[in-house]
Write an enzyme that holds these catalytic residues in place. Structure first.
Site, PDB file in Angstrom:
ATOM      1  N   ARG A 120       0.849  -1.199   0.000  1.00  0.00           N
ATOM      2  CA  ARG A 120       0.000   0.000   0.000  1.00  0.00           C
ATOM      3  C   ARG A 120       0.887   1.252   0.000  1.00  0.00           C
ATOM      4  O   ARG A 120       0.621   2.205  -0.725  1.00  0.00           O
ATOM      5  CB  ARG A 120      -0.923   0.000   1.232  1.00  0.00           C
ATOM      6  CG  ARG A 120      -2.155  -0.874   1.059  1.00  0.00           C
ATOM      7  CD  ARG A 120      -3.136  -0.708   2.220  1.00  0.00           C
ATOM      8  NE  ARG A 120      -2.687  -1.358   3.437  1.00  0.00           N
ATOM      9  CZ  ARG A 120      -2.926  -2.632   3.747  1.00  0.00           C
ATOM     10  NH1 ARG A 120      -3.614  -3.395   2.924  1.00  0.00           N
ATOM     11  NH2 ARG A 120      -2.493  -3.151   4.878  1.00  0.00           N
ATOM     12  N   PHE A 153     -10.424  -5.890  -7.304  1.00  0.00           N
ATOM     13  CA  PHE A 153     -10.582  -6.706  -6.083  1.00  0.00           C
ATOM     14  C   PHE A 153     -10.249  -5.816  -4.875  1.00  0.00           C
ATOM     15  O   PHE A 153      -9.427  -6.150  -4.040  1.00  0.00           O
ATOM     16  CB  PHE A 153      -9.672  -7.940  -6.095  1.00  0.00           C
ATOM     17  CG  PHE A 153      -9.766  -8.770  -7.352  1.00  0.00           C
ATOM     18  CD1 PHE A 153     -10.777  -9.714  -7.503  1.00  0.00           C
ATOM     19  CD2 PHE A 153      -8.849  -8.604  -8.389  1.00  0.00           C
ATOM     20  CE1 PHE A 153     -10.864 -10.485  -8.660  1.00  0.00           C
ATOM     21  CE2 PHE A 153      -8.929  -9.356  -9.548  1.00  0.00           C
ATOM     22  CZ  PHE A 153      -9.930 -10.307  -9.689  1.00  0.00           C
ATOM     23  N   ASP A 190     -15.095  -4.387  -7.082  1.00  0.00           N
ATOM     24  CA  ASP A 190     -15.214  -5.591  -6.259  1.00  0.00           C
ATOM     25  C   ASP A 190     -16.628  -6.123  -6.446  1.00  0.00           C
ATOM     26  O   ASP A 190     -17.572  -5.355  -6.642  1.00  0.00           O
ATOM     27  CB  ASP A 190     -14.949  -5.282  -4.775  1.00  0.00           C
ATOM     28  CG  ASP A 190     -14.574  -6.526  -3.985  1.00  0.00           C
ATOM     29  OD1 ASP A 190     -13.395  -6.684  -3.649  1.00  0.00           O
ATOM     30  OD2 ASP A 190     -15.479  -7.352  -3.712  1.00  0.00           O
ATOM     31  N   SER A 191     -16.767  -7.441  -6.363  1.00  0.00           N
ATOM     32  CA  SER A 191     -18.098  -8.020  -6.561  1.00  0.00           C
ATOM     33  C   SER A 191     -18.919  -8.030  -5.274  1.00  0.00           C
ATOM     34  O   SER A 191     -20.106  -8.325  -5.302  1.00  0.00           O
ATOM     35  CB  SER A 191     -17.975  -9.438  -7.122  1.00  0.00           C
ATOM     36  OG  SER A 191     -17.149 -10.209  -6.280  1.00  0.00           O
ATOM     37  N   ASP A 201      -5.239  -7.508  -7.186  1.00  0.00           N
ATOM     38  CA  ASP A 201      -4.966  -8.291  -5.969  1.00  0.00           C
ATOM     39  C   ASP A 201      -6.144  -9.225  -5.699  1.00  0.00           C
ATOM     40  O   ASP A 201      -6.940  -8.987  -4.791  1.00  0.00           O
ATOM     41  CB  ASP A 201      -4.726  -7.346  -4.776  1.00  0.00           C
ATOM     42  CG  ASP A 201      -4.408  -8.124  -3.507  1.00  0.00           C
ATOM     43  OD1 ASP A 201      -3.883  -9.250  -3.600  1.00  0.00           O
ATOM     44  OD2 ASP A 201      -4.701  -7.605  -2.406  1.00  0.00           O
ATOM     45  N   CYS A 212      -2.028 -14.740  -4.081  1.00  0.00           N
ATOM     46  CA  CYS A 212      -1.860 -15.242  -2.709  1.00  0.00           C
ATOM     47  C   CYS A 212      -2.115 -16.741  -2.668  1.00  0.00           C
ATOM     48  O   CYS A 212      -2.407 -17.300  -1.615  1.00  0.00           O
ATOM     49  CB  CYS A 212      -2.734 -14.479  -1.728  1.00  0.00           C
ATOM     50  SG  CYS A 212      -4.479 -14.585  -2.080  1.00  0.00           S
TER      51      CYS A 212
END
Ligand code: SAH
Length: 403
Positions: free
Chosen positions: A211, A235, A257-258, A306, A346
């Site tokens: 960040r 995301f 984002d969903s 991400d 990730c």
């Protein structure tokens, strides 16, 4: 009382001799003596040699996790407390940057399956292994003592508990119920963290350094002549990278984002900081959104990808690779010349070399020219045990489009 003993099959001692902390059921010949779930067992090679002290997990294919390799070490409440205190002390230098910190990171801190995060005046714990569960009270006592923080919230509701045959648990363990959300300040940016319902323990603490990097890149772009940087955060969850980019001087921000809940908290976070950039929040599937943005003729100077873990295990690597390729390819097509892409995975099952290959394929197919400037990873409060490469899960690449 003599501790129970876990005997390995011939040849299965090799990884333990290299101090790898995990023992799978397939390596175990037999267990002698009475071993309850979570009990400390002495691990022995087929020839009887002592190898390690480990926590026994009869319901899990990950049948035992090692506490230590020194035969003279007693695994008792003092041992547990010392490990917790040491983990907390090692992170003291990070507290100046943020009051959201991972204080204990399981295997890497010699406490397999135990995770503890601090959010301002709250501690949030995850007991993800049978051994950690057996020491629950002692771990939490030690954590409270080491931090002087009396509010502890349990988020032991991850899928790993199921694999250990442990029920999901969640709720206040000590002190008072957390504010909803808890406010933390990281590099002078305010974030609300929903520790009761959020992902993991509420926040992606592991992305702190990245960040900050996004903020610095946005500032670098903002300082250059021309328009204020346009930023796309895919995301976005609760807006971590979006806020960082705004703090750096982004002029326009689009976050996708969903999850409506995540976007609501992201917008709440935005409001906490009083940023003036133009911010758009899109509730959409990123795979679709990237294509739609291309159709809309949108271009960005800084893009963050991400995503959640696409590969849950080794069985899903191929499908996950296609998904990573897709978002990177379509992301790169939206990147202005000179613009930056931060792209992450990730998935523990996809290592950094494979991830880099996937992204290289996306660069090629997008018909852009890009340089890799850095490899990225989790912050120092998420260390990696050198004998346990499985602990490395978060990996990222910083690319710059040059042509
Ligand atoms: N980048 C975030 C963390 C991402 S977590 C941060 O730094 O805080 C993954 C996020 O992706 C979640 O918020 C989830 O709601 C969202 N998500 C998962 N699949 C998605 C998809 N196909 N399209 C859009 N968002 C998705």
């Amino acid at each position: 009382m003599k501790p129970a003993e876990l005997w390995l099959k011939p040849g299965k001692e090799k990884s333990l001799l290299r101090r790898h902390p995990w023992i799978y059921d397939t390596a175990v010949a037999r267990v002698t003596g009475r071993a309850e779930a979570g009990a400390t067992v002495a691990v022995r090679a087929a020839d009887g040699r002592y190898l390690a002290w480990a926590a026994y997990a009869p319901a899990s294919t990950l049948r035992a996790r090692c506490w230590g390799f020194d035969e003279t070490q007693r695994i008792d409440v003092d041992f547990i407390a010392a490990r917790v205190h040491a983990a907390v002390a090692r992170r003291a230098h990070l507290a100046a940057d943020s009051d959201a910190l991972r204080l204990v990171f399981g295997e890497a801190d010699g406490l397999p399956g135990f995770v503890a995060d601090r959010y301002a005046d709250w501690l949030v714990v995850q007991l993800q292994a049978t051994g950690a569960e057996a020491w629950r009270e002692m771990l939490i006592d030690a954590l409270v003592q080491a931090t002087g923080c009396g509010n502890v919230f349990d988020r032991s509701d991850s899928a790993t508990r199921q694999r250990e045959g442990l029920p999901a648990t969640s709720g206040v363990l000590r002190g008072v119920t957390p504010d909803a959300p808890i406010e933390v300040v990281e590099h002078s940016i305010r974030y609300g963290v929903d520790v009761q319902r959020g992902h993991k323990t509420g926040f992606y603490i592991d992305q702190r350094d990245n960040r900050l990097l996004v903020r610095q890149l946005a500032a670098r772009l903002a300082a250059a002549p021309g328009r204020a940087p346009r930023v796309l955060n895919c995301f976005c969850y609760t807006g971590g990278f979006s806020l960082a980019a705004a703090a750096g001087g982004a002029g326009e921000l689009l976050s996708v984002d969903s999850s409506a809940d995540a976007l609501a908290l992201a917008q709440d976070n935005w409001a906490r900081n009083g940023f003036t950039a133009a911010a758009e929040w899109r509730g959409d599937d990123v795979f679709d959104a990237l294509r739609a943005l291309r159709d809309e003729g949108r271009v960005f100077d800084l893009i963050v990808l991400d995503p959640p873990k696409f590969a849950a295990s080794h069985h899903h690597v191929e499908r996950a690779a296609r998904a990573y390729k897709d978002i990177n390819l379509n992301g790169l097509r939206l990147l202005a010349p000179g613009g930056y892409l931060l792209t992450f995975s990730c998935s523990g099952a996809i290592d950094v070399d494979l991830f880099q290959k996937i992204v290289a394929g996306a660069v090629f197919d997008a018909r852009v020219e890009a340089q890799m400037l850095r490899r990225l990873g989790a912050g120092e409060d998420h260390p990696l045990l050198m004998t346990h490469p499985e602990g490395e899960y978060l990996k990222g690449l910083l690319l710059q489009r040059v042509g």
